[in-house]
Design a protein around this motif. Structure first.
Motif, mmCIF file in Angstrom:
data_model
loop_
_atom_site.group_PDB
_atom_site.id
_atom_site.type_symbol
_atom_site.label_atom_id
_atom_site.label_comp_id
_atom_site.label_asym_id
_atom_site.label_seq_id
_atom_site.Cartn_x
_atom_site.Cartn_y
_atom_site.Cartn_z
ATOM 1 N N ASP A 159 0.747 -1.205 -0.095
ATOM 2 C CA ASP A 159 -0.054 -0.047 0.005
ATOM 3 C C ASP A 159 0.844 1.190 -0.027
ATOM 4 O O ASP A 159 0.442 2.409 -0.024
ATOM 5 N N VAL A 160 2.065 0.995 0.067
ATOM 6 C CA VAL A 160 3.150 2.133 0.254
ATOM 7 C C VAL A 160 3.587 2.698 -1.387
ATOM 8 O O VAL A 160 3.873 2.098 -2.005
ATOM 9 N N THR A 161 3.432 4.101 -1.529
ATOM 10 C CA THR A 161 3.983 4.739 -2.583
ATOM 11 C C THR A 161 5.521 5.165 -2.273
ATOM 12 O O THR A 161 5.409 6.110 -1.373
ATOM 13 N N PHE A 162 6.529 4.488 -2.657
ATOM 14 C CA PHE A 162 7.866 4.805 -2.090
ATOM 15 C C PHE A 162 8.491 5.908 -2.995
ATOM 16 O O PHE A 162 8.281 6.145 -4.079
ATOM 17 N N THR A 197 15.792 3.500 -1.979
ATOM 18 C CA THR A 197 16.943 2.267 -1.831
ATOM 19 C C THR A 197 18.204 2.817 -1.666
ATOM 20 O O THR A 197 18.996 2.132 -0.901
ATOM 21 N N GLU A 198 18.575 4.127 -1.529
ATOM 22 C CA GLU A 198 19.845 4.552 -1.251
ATOM 23 C C GLU A 198 19.947 4.626 0.181
ATOM 24 O O GLU A 198 21.143 5.073 0.532
ATOM 25 N N ALA A 199 19.056 4.769 0.886
ATOM 26 C CA ALA A 199 19.207 5.201 2.405
ATOM 27 C C ALA A 199 19.542 3.595 3.011
ATOM 28 O O ALA A 199 20.045 3.928 4.103
ATOM 29 N N VAL A 200 19.343 2.472 2.323
ATOM 30 C CA VAL A 200 19.797 1.064 2.967
ATOM 31 C C VAL A 200 20.559 0.433 2.107
ATOM 32 O O VAL A 200 20.235 0.121 0.795
ATOM 33 N N THR A 201 21.804 -0.077 2.230
ATOM 34 C CA THR A 201 22.382 -0.681 1.082
ATOM 35 C C THR A 201 22.029 -2.092 1.360
ATOM 36 O O THR A 201 21.060 -2.766 1.945
ATOM 37 N N ARG A 212 19.843 -7.178 3.109
ATOM 38 C CA ARG A 212 19.756 -8.583 3.194
ATOM 39 C C ARG A 212 20.177 -9.412 4.470
ATOM 40 O O ARG A 212 19.333 -10.341 4.821
ATOM 41 N N ARG A 213 20.947 -8.820 5.198
ATOM 42 C CA ARG A 213 21.335 -9.246 6.467
ATOM 43 C C ARG A 213 20.411 -9.246 7.503
ATOM 44 O O ARG A 213 20.012 -10.319 8.020
ATOM 45 N N TYR A 214 19.786 -8.270 7.603
ATOM 46 C CA TYR A 214 18.897 -7.989 8.750
ATOM 47 C C TYR A 214 17.183 -7.938 8.050
ATOM 48 O O TYR A 214 16.411 -7.707 8.964
ATOM 49 N N ARG A 215 17.057 -8.216 6.772
ATOM 50 C CA ARG A 215 15.839 -8.436 6.270
ATOM 51 C C ARG A 215 14.823 -6.980 6.615
ATOM 52 O O ARG A 215 13.806 -7.174 7.366
ATOM 53 N N VAL A 216 15.268 -5.787 6.455
ATOM 54 C CA VAL A 216 14.550 -4.797 6.342
ATOM 55 C C VAL A 216 14.305 -4.006 5.165
ATOM 56 O O VAL A 216 14.945 -4.310 4.165
ATOM 57 N N ILE A 217 13.290 -3.196 5.040
ATOM 58 C CA ILE A 217 12.897 -2.279 3.927
ATOM 59 C C ILE A 217 12.702 -1.013 4.436
ATOM 60 O O ILE A 217 12.191 -0.616 5.364
ATOM 61 N N PRO A 218 13.522 -0.257 3.453
ATOM 62 C CA PRO A 218 13.497 1.458 3.720
ATOM 63 C C PRO A 218 12.062 1.765 3.244
ATOM 64 O O PRO A 218 11.705 1.600 2.055
ATOM 65 N N VAL A 219 11.399 2.502 4.173
ATOM 66 C CA VAL A 219 9.830 2.938 3.812
ATOM 67 C C VAL A 219 9.859 4.503 3.486
ATOM 68 O O VAL A 219 9.136 5.019 2.693
ATOM 69 N N GLU A 220 10.338 5.177 4.551
ATOM 70 C CA GLU A 220 10.338 6.633 4.260
ATOM 71 C C GLU A 220 11.443 7.361 4.948
ATOM 72 O O GLU A 220 12.221 6.916 5.948
ATOM 73 N N ASP A 221 12.208 8.398 4.113
ATOM 74 C CA ASP A 221 13.381 9.047 4.760
ATOM 75 C C ASP A 221 12.993 10.581 4.665
ATOM 76 O O ASP A 221 13.054 11.098 3.633
ATOM 77 N N ASP A 222 12.666 11.007 5.836
ATOM 78 C CA ASP A 222 12.288 12.470 5.953
ATOM 79 C C ASP A 222 13.496 13.601 6.162
ATOM 80 O O ASP A 222 13.200 14.440 6.218
ATOM 81 N N GLY A 223 14.484 13.046 5.989
ATOM 82 C CA GLY A 223 15.944 13.715 6.440
ATOM 83 C C GLY A 223 16.206 13.912 7.859
ATOM 84 O O GLY A 223 17.521 14.065 7.865
#
Length: 559
Positions: free
Chosen positions: A68-71, A76-80, A85-96
């Motif tokens: 449901d998220v519009t990225f 993707t530049e916020a998390v390598t 891969r290692r921690y199985r995380v997805i960057p959702v939002e970066d407000d600075g």
């Protein structure tokens, strides 16, 4: 899969999602390295979303569906890839200031303690299902099978699935269609055109009245795109590809409810779809937002306060007539007034107003609906369009018996509405008695307020506008430049230019005498009627639009 399977199973039991017996059976029935939670899910005792919501509640974090998220572009530049891969995380939002990460197990405190150090950021944690995380790892970082991409607008599209999996897993098509719709809404487009070409599918948006090509897709995706839109409409047949169809899609974009009026037509390369975006925020427009200057607004508001008579709005398709009518109803909609509309179709749902949709195939024509409406004792009636003598005569009779009637006609200017009514069979004395005013209108693009720059009109523009250069001496004239906010075209949004033809006693006499539209127009101008072009000139001199826009839009006023 999770840091403490037994503890999570107990949480599920405490929440009433499974019984203690289910948990005991799961423990005793494990095989092949299966965990308790996997066993419960695979046996349909709980869903992955049940588990995720339980973890989120106990971890004190929000639960989200990544689908449901519009990225945002470049998220993707916020998390390598290595960290993801290692921690199985997805960057959702970066407000600075802080980075929002989605994680499947918000009770894994070791991971939660480590992530701020490996990302170097202040974090906000949200919870998503393991499958959602896996899908987006594959789509963002190519982790897992198949390729993927994230388009420039932040919508995830799995290209491998799009090319090969249209007939099976339709999730990529769902995402692609959502991308098309959400991007059109974000750009404030009024229409979406999905058009089959010989070897591709072209997507165009109409923005501020201009069609702009925004994307092309492989031709093989056309059937799936069309099918998805028909399914979303709820009323259009997927099997029918030979006949035109109409439907409606209702969506929620952020905190706004949006309706899309859908039309499909078979063409030589396949079905073509056009969707009109009906943004309900347009219902809140007042007369100033439509483009009325204070003097015209005051005159028009007096018309809205009349107890009876007909007020007509004229102009070609796409000139904003319906929006103006809705704005009028918005102004006069009060609890002590009964307002009924008859429309084909009902474009916006208006609170507190009774709206009737024309259905000609079952005999519910404009005339039939209008006759029925009059038995409902309304104060105010809106007719979507006067198309024939029967509808026109019923509307006129309604106005003569104490009703205020609003409607539209397709004529180029305001005085021509009189001739149009006469052409379809209305007697001149009835026109003179019933019609109070005719408003002709067009839409011109507004200059972008961010980048517009002072401009000087050329001699050619002065001549084309029949404008005395002395009027421009102290004026605030601007021209288009182009910036990121207006996508480089120098314009953002549209407004109306208007021609208000008031039917007074002298004009009524002229109508009764059967004078032509040209004679009516000439006399109306002598009495002070401002033409479309003259109203446009006022808006040029006020710095709201450009000379080129007004000249192009009012070519019929060149005389």
């Amino acid at each position: 899969m999770f840091s403490n399977e037994d503890y999570i199973a107990e949480l599920l039991a405490e929440a009433g999602l499974v019984s203690a017996e289910d948990v005991a059976n799961a423990r005793s029935g494990l095989s092949g390295g299966e965990t308790i939670i996997e066993h419960l899910v695979s046996n349909a005792l709980v869903t992955e979303e049940d588990v995720a919501k339980t973890l989120a509640a106990n971890g004190g974090v929000p639960f989200i569906r990544l689908t449901d998220v519009t990225f945002d572009p470049g998220i993707t530049e916020a998390v390598t890839e290595d960290v993801a891969r290692r921690y199985r995380v997805i960057p959702v939002e970066d407000d600075g200031l802080s980075l929002t990460l989605a994680i499947a197990d918000p009770l894994d405190f070791e991971v939660l303690d480590t992530l701020p150090h490996v990302t170097g950021r202040d974090l906000n944690i949200v919870c998503a299902t393991p499958q959602d995380i896996s899908d987006h790892l594959r789509q963002f970082y190519n982790i897992g099978e198949g390729g993927s991409s994230m388009n420039a607008d932040g919508i995830i599209v799995t290209t491998g699935d799009l090319e090969a999996g249209v007939g099976g897993d339709d999730a990529p098509i769902i995402r692609l269609v959502l991308q098309i719709l959400s991007e059109a809404f974000r750009l404030k487009a009024s229409d979406i055109h999905i058009e089959p070409m010989e070897t591709s599918v072209r997507v165009r948006y109409r923005m501020d009245g201009k069609l702009i090509e925004v994307d092309n897709h492989p031709k093989k995706l056309l059937p799936a795109i069309i099918a998805r839109l028909k399914v979303m409409s709820g009323t259009m047949s997927i099997a029918e590809k030979r006949l035109p169809q109409d439907g409606r899609i209702q969506l929620k974009m952020g905190d706004k409810e949006v309706d899309l009026r859908v039309s499909s037509v078979p063409s030589n390369h396949g079905e073509s779809i056009v969707m009109r975006i009906l943004d309900k925020s347009a219902l809140l427009l007042g007369l100033p937002e439509l483009g009325f200057f204070s003097d015209d607004q005051a005159t028009f508001e007096q018309l809205l306060g009349l107890p009876d008579g007909i007020v007509l709005v004229t102009g070609p398709t796409g000139s904003g007539k319906t929006t103006t009518l809705y704005a009028c109803l918005n102004v006069i909609n009060r609890p002590d007034r009964k307002i009924i509309t008859v429309e084909d179709p009902v474009e916006y749902e208006l609170p507190g107003i009774n709206q009737v949709m024309v259905k000609a195939d079952i005999g519910m024509t404009f005339a039939a609906a209008l006759r029925a409406m009059l038995r409902q004792a309304p104060n105010i009636i809106m007719i979507g369009e006067i198309r024939d003598a029967e509808t026109a005569n019923i509307a006129i009779n309604a106005s003569l018996t104490g009703h205020l009637v609003f409607s539209t006609l397709h004529t180029n200017d305001a005085p021509s509405a009189v001739a149009r009514l006469a052409d379809i069979g209305v007697k001149p004395f009835l026109i003179a008695s019933a019609v109070r005013a005719v408003l002709a209108q067009r839409l011109v693009r507004k200059l972008c307020p961010i980048c517009k720059a002072p401009a000087v009109l050329t001699d050619k523009e002065f001549r084309a506008l029949s404008l005395d250069p002395s009027r421009a001496v102290d004026a605030s004239i601007f021209g288009p430049v182009g910036c990121d906010k207006c996508r480089g075209n120098g314009y953002k949004g549209r407004m109306g230019i208007f021609e208000l033809f008031l039917i007074d006693d002298e004009v009524r006499g002229m109508i009764n005498q059967g004078l032509t539209s040209t004679q009516l127009r000439r006399r109306a101008r002598e009495l002070g009627m401002r033409t479309l072009r003259e109203d446009g000139i006022r808006k040029i001199l006020a710095g709201l639009t450009s000379a080129g826009e007004v000249i192009h839009t009012t070519m019929q006023d060149a005389d």
